[in-house]
Design a protein around this motif. Structure first.
Motif, PDB file in Angstrom:
ATOM      1  N   SER A   1      25.706  30.779  86.009  1.00 15.49           N
ATOM      2  CA  SER A   1      27.077  30.451  86.398  1.00 15.49           C
ATOM      3  C   SER A   1      27.957  31.653  86.104  1.00 15.49           C
ATOM      4  O   SER A   1      27.528  32.600  85.447  1.00 15.49           O
ATOM      5  CB  SER A   1      27.592  29.233  85.626  1.00 15.49           C
ATOM      6  N   ASN A   2      29.210  31.555  86.568  1.00 14.57           N
ATOM      7  CA  ASN A   2      30.162  32.639  86.312  1.00 14.57           C
ATOM      8  C   ASN A   2      30.422  32.861  84.838  1.00 14.57           C
ATOM      9  O   ASN A   2      30.905  33.910  84.434  1.00 14.57           O
ATOM     10  CB  ASN A   2      31.494  32.341  87.011  1.00 14.57           C
ATOM     11  N   LYS A   3      30.089  31.840  84.026  1.00 17.86           N
ATOM     12  CA  LYS A   3      30.316  31.980  82.580  1.00 17.86           C
ATOM     13  C   LYS A   3      29.453  33.101  82.009  1.00 17.86           C
ATOM     14  O   LYS A   3      29.857  33.791  81.078  1.00 17.86           O
ATOM     15  CB  LYS A   3      30.020  30.654  81.863  1.00 17.86           C
ATOM     16  N   GLN A   4      28.258  33.271  82.579  1.00 15.70           N
ATOM     17  CA  GLN A   4      27.395  34.377  82.120  1.00 15.70           C
ATOM     18  C   GLN A   4      28.090  35.722  82.350  1.00 15.70           C
ATOM     19  O   GLN A   4      28.060  36.604  81.495  1.00 15.70           O
ATOM     20  CB  GLN A   4      26.058  34.370  82.865  1.00 15.70           C
ATOM     21  N   LEU A   5      28.712  35.851  83.539  1.00 20.06           N
ATOM     22  CA  LEU A   5      29.403  37.103  83.874  1.00 20.06           C
ATOM     23  C   LEU A   5      30.580  37.354  82.929  1.00 20.06           C
ATOM     24  O   LEU A   5      30.778  38.470  82.447  1.00 20.06           O
ATOM     25  CB  LEU A   5      29.931  37.040  85.309  1.00 20.06           C
ATOM     26  N   LEU A   6      31.327  36.297  82.663  1.00 18.16           N
ATOM     27  CA  LEU A   6      32.492  36.417  81.793  1.00 18.16           C
ATOM     28  C   LEU A   6      32.065  36.813  80.377  1.00 18.16           C
ATOM     29  O   LEU A   6      32.635  37.728  79.755  1.00 18.16           O
ATOM     30  CB  LEU A   6      33.221  35.065  81.776  1.00 18.16           C
TER      31      LEU A   6
ATOM     32  N   ALA B   1      18.346  41.392  82.116  1.00 19.59           N
ATOM     33  CA  ALA B   1      18.678  41.273  83.546  1.00 19.59           C
ATOM     34  C   ALA B   1      17.532  40.627  84.287  1.00 19.59           C
ATOM     35  O   ALA B   1      16.480  41.229  84.452  1.00 19.59           O
ATOM     36  CB  ALA B   1      18.960  42.652  84.131  1.00 19.59           C
ATOM     37  N   VAL B   2      17.739  39.373  84.725  1.00 16.24           N
ATOM     38  CA  VAL B   2      16.697  38.686  85.488  1.00 16.24           C
ATOM     39  C   VAL B   2      17.271  38.252  86.838  1.00 16.24           C
ATOM     40  O   VAL B   2      18.234  37.477  86.899  1.00 16.24           O
ATOM     41  CB  VAL B   2      16.119  37.477  84.717  1.00 16.24           C
ATOM     42  N   LYS B   3      16.707  38.780  87.897  1.00 12.06           N
ATOM     43  CA  LYS B   3      17.112  38.471  89.279  1.00 12.06           C
ATOM     44  C   LYS B   3      18.603  38.673  89.487  1.00 12.06           C
ATOM     45  O   LYS B   3      19.230  37.950  90.272  1.00 12.06           O
ATOM     46  CB  LYS B   3      16.744  37.005  89.638  1.00 12.06           C
ATOM     47  N   ALA B   4      19.209  39.619  88.796  1.00  7.39           N
ATOM     48  CA  ALA B   4      20.656  39.800  88.919  1.00  7.39           C
ATOM     49  C   ALA B   4      21.036  41.279  88.911  1.00  7.39           C
ATOM     50  O   ALA B   4      22.115  41.641  88.435  1.00  7.39           O
ATOM     51  CB  ALA B   4      21.357  39.059  87.771  1.00  7.39           C
ATOM     52  N   HIS B   5      20.161  42.134  89.412  1.00  8.93           N
ATOM     53  CA  HIS B   5      20.449  43.574  89.348  1.00  8.93           C
ATOM     54  C   HIS B   5      21.737  43.935  90.086  1.00  8.93           C
ATOM     55  O   HIS B   5      22.529  44.724  89.574  1.00  8.93           O
ATOM     56  CB  HIS B   5      19.279  44.385  89.908  1.00  8.93           C
ATOM     57  N   GLN B   6      21.953  43.348  91.275  1.00  8.32           N
ATOM     58  CA  GLN B   6      23.149  43.766  92.023  1.00  8.32           C
ATOM     59  C   GLN B   6      24.434  43.391  91.298  1.00  8.32           C
ATOM     60  O   GLN B   6      25.345  44.209  91.172  1.00  8.32           O
ATOM     61  CB  GLN B   6      23.134  43.204  93.461  1.00  8.32           C
ATOM     62  N   GLU B   7      24.484  42.162  90.771  1.00  7.64           N
ATOM     63  CA  GLU B   7      25.676  41.730  90.025  1.00  7.64           C
ATOM     64  C   GLU B   7      25.887  42.614  88.799  1.00  7.64           C
ATOM     65  O   GLU B   7      27.006  42.992  88.463  1.00  7.64           O
ATOM     66  CB  GLU B   7      25.530  40.274  89.555  1.00  7.64           C
ATOM     67  N   LEU B   8      24.779  42.929  88.143  1.00  3.72           N
ATOM     68  CA  LEU B   8      24.877  43.721  86.914  1.00  3.72           C
ATOM     69  C   LEU B   8      25.343  45.147  87.224  1.00  3.72           C
ATOM     70  O   LEU B   8      26.233  45.683  86.539  1.00  3.72           O
ATOM     71  CB  LEU B   8      23.504  43.733  86.203  1.00  3.72           C
ATOM     72  N   ILE B   9      24.778  45.733  88.251  1.00  2.00           N
ATOM     73  CA  ILE B   9      25.166  47.107  88.605  1.00  2.00           C
ATOM     74  C   ILE B   9      26.647  47.159  89.000  1.00  2.00           C
ATOM     75  O   ILE B   9      27.391  48.048  88.574  1.00  2.00           O
ATOM     76  CB  ILE B   9      24.236  47.653  89.717  1.00  2.00           C
ATOM     77  N   THR B  10      27.099  46.151  89.757  1.00  2.00           N
ATOM     78  CA  THR B  10      28.517  46.100  90.140  1.00  2.00           C
ATOM     79  C   THR B  10      29.403  46.033  88.898  1.00  2.00           C
ATOM     80  O   THR B  10      30.399  46.757  88.786  1.00  2.00           O
ATOM     81  CB  THR B  10      28.787  44.847  91.025  1.00  2.00           C
TER      82      THR B  10
END
Ligand SMILES: [Zn+2]
Length: 253
Positions: free
Chosen positions: A104-109, A129-138
């Motif tokens: 969820s967005n809570k992980q990003l926050l 980082a699991v299945k979230a490389h693009q979000e993490l790189i951004t």
């Protein structure tokens, strides 16, 4: 050798931690970095790190997103403040993004707030980082960290690896490399300079493919080093020397 990512504070090791440590030192494993995972586990983690004089990181893992993020961040900030003079505090983490676990967005926050703390305390970060490389790189492009960090248990192709490297990150390599079907990872390790990698096991998780369901321990480090030596066509001593350099440089040990 230093295992840059091992949860040796976990209950899995309560029965035989002393024996394991004795075996580790026989094999030349001199220390580990224990990553933090959740506020209610920090004290036990610190006690274990203290007992064996191991390095540690403080942070909140994406599997343990708290109900009240702001409150948890205040606690983390206070812990970092309290331990900032401790030479064995080497990073903020383990924090990150995991799309296979209550995404969820809570992980990003939660992650973004921990990146800010890493910048405030001038520490590198240990990222999951699991299945979230693009979000993490951004996110990492937006929140630049002077000291960078490590993408622990890295799994991705060469292009993803290069994007992290450009952002000042190293890539943690563990037991997955021993699996012949981990082709992307084996190729990235073969093709990219060794200065971009760190040695880790993620014990007790990530057991090698040929020992499924067994508890993973730092004792597999020598197998990983042999495999890297094979892939890089370079001698084990040179591989070990480079890994030590990378670890000392990133965490300022
Ligand atoms: Zn971990």
């Amino acid at each position: 050798m230093i295992d840059t990512h091992a949860h040796l504070d976990m209950a899995d090791f309560d029965q035989d931690r002393d024996e394991l440590v004795a075996e580790m030192s026989k094999q030349g494993i001199s220390s580990v970095i224990i990553p933090g995972v959740a506020a209610d586990k920090w004290q036990h983690q610190l006690d274990i790190a203290d007992k064996y004089q191991w390095y540690f990181a403080l942070g909140i893992h994406p599997w343990y997103v708290p109900d009240e993020i702001d409150r948890a961040i205040v606690l983390l900030d206070a812990m970092l403040q309290q331990y900032r003079e401790n030479k064995r505090l080497v990073a903020v983490g383990e924090c990150g993004l995991d799309k296979l676990h209550s995404w969820s967005n809570k992980q990003l926050l939660l992650l973004e707030k921990q990146l800010h703390l890493a910048q405030t305390y001038q520490l590198p970060v240990i990222l999951h980082a699991v299945k979230a490389h693009q979000e993490l790189i951004t996110l990492l492009k937006r929140c630049r960290l002077e000291r960078g960090g490590v993408i622990h248990g890295f799994y991705g192709n060469r292009q993803i690896a290069e994007q992290y490297i450009d952002l000042g990150f190293k890539l943690g390599v563990g037991g997955l490399l021993l699996n012949p079907s981990a082709k992307k990872l084996r190729q990235a390790v073969t093709e990219l300079p060794l200065e971009h990698f760190l040695l880790e096991t993620d014990s007790p998780s990530m057991s090698p493919f040929d020992q499924p369901k067994t508890r993973n321990t730092p004792l597999i480090l020598s197998r990983i080093v042999s495999e890297i030596s094979f892939l890089k066509k370079n001698e084990t001593v040179c591989i070990l020397e480079q890994f030590n350099k990378n670890t000392v440089q990133l965490f300022e040990l």
